[in-house]
Write an enzyme that holds these catalytic residues in place. Structure first.
Site, PDB file in Angstrom:
ATOM      1  N   LEU A 192       2.997   5.809  -6.070  1.00 50.88           N
ATOM      2  CA  LEU A 192       4.009   5.763  -7.118  1.00 50.88           C
ATOM      3  C   LEU A 192       5.211   4.876  -6.806  1.00 50.88           C
ATOM      4  CD1 LEU A 192       3.932   9.543  -8.159  1.00 50.88           C
ATOM      5  CD2 LEU A 192       2.481   7.670  -8.967  1.00 50.88           C
ATOM      6  N   CYS A 193       5.234   4.206  -5.651  1.00 49.80           N
ATOM      7  CA  CYS A 193       6.304   3.251  -5.366  1.00 49.80           C
ATOM      8  C   CYS A 193       6.046   1.961  -6.140  1.00 49.80           C
ATOM      9  CB  CYS A 193       6.372   2.920  -3.868  1.00 49.80           C
ATOM     10  SG  CYS A 193       7.230   4.150  -2.892  1.00 49.80           S
ATOM     11  N   HIS A 194       7.118   1.365  -6.622  1.00 51.82           N
ATOM     12  CA  HIS A 194       7.008   0.099  -7.343  1.00 51.82           C
ATOM     13  C   HIS A 194       6.900  -1.065  -6.360  1.00 51.82           C
ATOM     14  CE1 HIS A 194       8.917   2.704 -10.337  1.00 51.82           C
ATOM     15  NE2 HIS A 194       8.373   1.906 -11.245  1.00 51.82           N
ATOM     16  N   MET A 214      12.466   3.954   0.329  1.00 48.22           N
ATOM     17  CA  MET A 214      11.136   4.125   0.911  1.00 48.22           C
ATOM     18  C   MET A 214      10.749   2.919   1.761  1.00 48.22           C
ATOM     19  SD  MET A 214      10.456   7.136   0.221  1.00 48.22           S
ATOM     20  CE  MET A 214       8.938   7.052   1.144  1.00 48.22           C
ATOM     21  N   GLU A 215      11.191   1.728   1.355  1.00 50.74           N
ATOM     22  CA  GLU A 215      10.886   0.522   2.130  1.00 50.74           C
ATOM     23  C   GLU A 215      11.597   0.564   3.478  1.00 50.74           C
ATOM     24  OE1 GLU A 215       9.610  -0.202  -1.927  1.00 50.74           O
ATOM     25  OE2 GLU A 215      11.417   0.714  -1.112  1.00 50.74           O
ATOM     26  N   ASP A 221       2.377   2.168  20.021  1.00 53.89           N
ATOM     27  CA  ASP A 221       1.081   1.517  20.218  1.00 53.89           C
ATOM     28  C   ASP A 221       1.120   0.517  21.365  1.00 53.89           C
ATOM     29  OD1 ASP A 221      -1.686   0.833  19.513  1.00 53.89           O
ATOM     30  OD2 ASP A 221      -0.800  -1.079  18.903  1.00 53.89           O
TER      31      ASP A 221
END
Length: 158
Positions: free
Chosen positions: A75-77, A113-114, A128
């Site tokens: 749902l993120c644009h 969110m980014e 990692d």
């Protein structure tokens, strides 16, 4: 109390319609902490990790992740991001690296969110790159620390 914007009136998940929103300058900054053994931090800082330049690789991974957030988080644009920075602050006393990611856009929706995705992936890349020598590393305290722009205004975490 505000309603959840990603749910419609019937409670179904949906992508928020941003067509009527104004294009504004928006930014968001996220932080997290990677805890490790002192020897692991020394390897990173001395550039002696077997996989190469840990910080440079984690920075690139964070930038790439910010650009792909819409592919990872439902749902993120998709956004035309204008700037991503990923910075690292090692603390030899605490044997940690604080990771800070800032994302900017001129758009109709924010970039929280980014920023969180960039920070997360940068931390995961640190793990990692060094897991062969320190599987006990911990990624902690991922959070949004600042957000600017848009209808909801400015937010700064306490």
């Amino acid at each position: 109390m505000s309603r959840l914007t990603h749910l419609d009136a019937e409670g179904n998940a949906h992508m928020v319609d941003v067509s009527d929103k104004d294009v504004t300058s928006r930014s968001a900054t996220a932080k997290a902490l990677v805890e490790m053994l002192p020897a692991t931090l020394a390897l990173i800082l001395e550039g002696k990790a077997k996989k190469g330049d840990v910080i440079a690789t984690a920075r690139i991974a964070g930038i790439m992740a910010a650009k792909k957030t819409h592919e990872l988080i439902p749902l993120c644009h998709p956004l035309m991001i204008t700037k991503v920075t990923v910075d690292f602050a090692p603390d030899t006393t605490a044997s940690t690296i604080e990771v800070t990611a800032t994302v900017k856009v001129e758009g109709k929706t924010g970039v929280e969110m980014e920023a969180l995705t960039a920070c997360s992936v940068a931390c995961l890349t640190l793990y990692d790159m060094c897991k062969a020598v320190d599987r006990g590393m911990k990624i902690t305290n991922l959070r949004l620390v600042e957000k600017a722009g848009g209808k909801s205004g400015h937010f700064t975490a306490e």
